[in-house]
Design an enzyme around this catalytic site. Structure first.
Site, PDB file in Angstrom:
ATOM      1  N   ARG A  47      -7.721  -5.943   5.283  1.00 29.65           N
ATOM      2  CA  ARG A  47      -7.057  -6.465   4.087  1.00 29.65           C
ATOM      3  C   ARG A  47      -6.809  -7.962   4.190  1.00 29.65           C
ATOM      4  NH1 ARG A  47      -2.468  -2.442   4.527  1.00 29.65           N
ATOM      5  NH2 ARG A  47      -1.883  -2.562   6.711  1.00 29.65           N
ATOM      6  N   GLU A  58      -0.632  -8.418  -0.181  1.00 29.42           N
ATOM      7  CA  GLU A  58      -1.960  -8.107   0.338  1.00 29.42           C
ATOM      8  C   GLU A  58      -2.911  -7.649  -0.765  1.00 29.42           C
ATOM      9  OE1 GLU A  58      -0.307  -6.318   4.582  1.00 29.42           O
ATOM     10  OE2 GLU A  58      -0.663  -4.971   2.879  1.00 29.42           O
ATOM     11  N   LYS A  71      -6.538  -2.678  -4.061  1.00 31.98           N
ATOM     12  CA  LYS A  71      -5.105  -2.503  -4.291  1.00 31.98           C
ATOM     13  C   LYS A  71      -4.399  -3.818  -4.036  1.00 31.98           C
ATOM     14  CE  LYS A  71      -2.250  -0.317  -1.382  1.00 31.98           C
ATOM     15  NZ  LYS A  71      -1.575   0.798  -0.675  1.00 31.98           N
ATOM     16  N   THR A 203       9.783   3.184   9.791  1.00 31.31           N
ATOM     17  CA  THR A 203      10.888   2.252   9.581  1.00 31.31           C
ATOM     18  C   THR A 203      10.345   0.969   8.973  1.00 31.31           C
ATOM     19  OG1 THR A 203      10.690   1.421  11.847  1.00 31.31           O
ATOM     20  CG2 THR A 203      12.232   3.225  11.477  1.00 31.31           C
ATOM     21  N   GLY A 231       4.985   3.016  10.531  1.00 34.97           N
ATOM     22  CA  GLY A 231       5.842   1.897  10.142  1.00 34.97           C
ATOM     23  C   GLY A 231       5.311   0.538  10.556  1.00 34.97           C
ATOM     24  N   GLY A 232       4.636   0.465  11.687  1.00 31.00           N
ATOM     25  CA  GLY A 232       4.064  -0.798  12.135  1.00 31.00           C
ATOM     26  C   GLY A 232       2.800  -1.102  11.357  1.00 31.00           C
ATOM     27  N   ASP A 233       2.836  -2.161  10.537  1.00 34.06           N
ATOM     28  CA  ASP A 233       1.684  -2.393   9.667  1.00 34.06           C
ATOM     29  C   ASP A 233       1.425  -3.867   9.391  1.00 34.06           C
ATOM     30  OD1 ASP A 233       3.841  -2.940   8.079  1.00 34.06           O
ATOM     31  OD2 ASP A 233       3.389  -1.439   6.537  1.00 34.06           O
ATOM     32  N   SER A 319      -1.328   4.329  12.386  1.00 34.47           N
ATOM     33  CA  SER A 319      -1.786   4.167  11.011  1.00 34.47           C
ATOM     34  C   SER A 319      -1.134   2.952  10.368  1.00 34.47           C
ATOM     35  CB  SER A 319      -1.452   5.426  10.206  1.00 34.47           C
ATOM     36  OG  SER A 319      -1.812   5.270   8.853  1.00 34.47           O
ATOM     37  N   VAL A 320      -1.958   2.028   9.885  1.00 30.23           N
ATOM     38  CA  VAL A 320      -1.436   0.840   9.209  1.00 30.23           C
ATOM     39  C   VAL A 320      -1.728   0.869   7.708  1.00 30.23           C
ATOM     40  CG1 VAL A 320      -1.608  -0.584  11.266  1.00 30.23           C
ATOM     41  CG2 VAL A 320      -3.539  -0.515   9.676  1.00 30.23           C
TER      42      VAL A 320
END
Length: 394
Positions: A47, A58, A71, A203, A231-233, A319-320
């Protein structure tokens, strides 16, 4: 006139309620599996992110040889304290043949659905058979959808819930009980993960936090727990103790993006497997047929050295969120939503002569002049009648 169908927020909510959120997520899992299985044929890229002190905005594009999509999405962790959503989004599909947009939709609700479906897809292959207890660390906007996704994929019946915000925790417990889950409202993260078969961390703080430690995973959770870290993305935002990653089998969506944004930004040399390879049968998951194909494409080149996970192996899905998932979700909604739920936007400039775009301006000027003449005629007619009436009453 060429119009574009548009699904707004109220209509998206009506569609989800009409179909049933768990059923929608379950069907999205199958749609994602079909697209993951043809992963090498898709046009993919990390992205495009614009970071600021407040958050990130993004663009997430993906395509095949028929349909392009993207998106637009933000992530602003401090938004709820200011009265705004942490995440808001919309998406567009276009025809590769001529570049015209073919579908627009809100994607705040849809992102929650596709994130839950992607988590469920990973759990279908990576969680232990017989998993029934899900620990949710983080009870924000994603949490109910995550619970429904794991029930659709695994048959989850029990939730153990923890959030530092008591209001968010109570909100999730209320909704989850109404959805038929048995709910334990935990007093800490440690309490939440005790006895869990699956742990989802979700989170929002934009920080290198540690909401899940290696000790919590190995001592308190069930052996062979599956960790769904969502949550970490973004760079500088993580949730897991790096020791968890080093001891586990780790799966990702698209490694070039996850290396920058995911949990594995903490462990740059860690060998990981892209989830599509498991779905396509090129690599082993914990569940499903053994891999029969040869090595995957770039970024999975060392994965063949890893063992097949057994019931004692900790698995992590780092998963990001990836654009292919949004592209799949948009196409799924476009094909499923009843026509009566849609509005239509006159979004495509479509002059009779494709080379005469200025004709639209000329036509608008003529329309304006016609409208002005009509208004003047009405005004003069009213003034005339009023003058006659006034003379009649002298």
């Amino acid at each position: 006139m060429t119009t574009v169908p548009f699904l707004d927020v109220p209509a998206m909510a009506r569609w989800v309620a009409h179909r049933g959120p768990e059923a929608v997520i379950g069907r999205l899992v199958d749609a994602l599996a079909a697209d993951f299985a043809r992963w090498p044929d898709l046009d993919k890229r990390a992205r495009i992110a614009s970071h600021s002190r407040d958050g990130v905005i993004e663009l997430m594009p993906a395509a095949d040889d028929v349909t392009y999509g993207f998106k637009f999405v933000n992530g602003h962790p401090r938004n709820p304290a200011r009265g705004y959503q942490t995440v808001t989004a919309f998406g567009v599909l276009a025809d590769v043949h001529n570049g015209y947009p073919t579908f627009l939709a809100e994607m705040t609700l849809l992102t929650a659905l596709r994130t839950a479906a992607t988590s469920a897809l990973a759990a279908r292959y990576l969680a232990r058979a017989g998993s029934r207890t899900l620990a949710l660390v983080g009870a924000g906007s994603q949490s109910e959808f995550q619970a429904l996704g794991m029930r659709a994929a695994l048959g989850i019946t029990h939730l153990r819930v923890w959030d530092t915000d008591p209001g968010a925790q109570a909100k999730l417990a209320r909704h989850a009980r109404a959805l038929g889950f048995e709910v334990h409202e935990a007093t800490s993260g440690e309490d939440a993960v005790t006895g869990a078969d699956v742990i989802t961390t979700c989170t929002a703080d934009k920080a290198n936090a540690t909401v899940l430690t290696h000790d919590m995973v190995t001592r308190l959770a069930r052996p062979g727990v599956h960790v769904n870290a969502i949550g970490g993305d973004c760079p500088g935002k993580t949730e897991l103790d790096p020791a968890i990653l080093r001891a586990a089998d780790v799966y990702v969506e698209y490694e070039p993006q996850t290396r920058v944004e995911g949990e594995i930004q903490q462990t740059p040399d860690l060998v990981v497997t892209e989830l599509w390879e498991v779905v396509a049968g090129r690599r082993d998951g914990r569940r499903g047929a053994p891999a029969t194909a040869g090595p995957g494409e770039a970024f999975a080149r060392h994965a063949g050295d890893r063992r097949t996970p057994d019931d004692t192996t900790v698995t992590v899905f780092d998963s990001v969120g990836f654009a292919v998932e949004d592209w799949t979700a948009l196409r799924f909604v476009r094909d499923d939503v009843p026509a009566g739920f849609l509005r239509h936007l006159d979004l495509v400039a479509d002059p009779e002569d494709p080379k005469d775009l200025f004709s639209l301006v000329v036509a608008a000027q003529e329309d304006d002049r016609a409208d002005a003449r009509e208004a003047l005629d009405r005004l003069m007619g009213l003034a005339g009648r009023g003058h006659v009436d006034a003379l009649a009453h002298r």
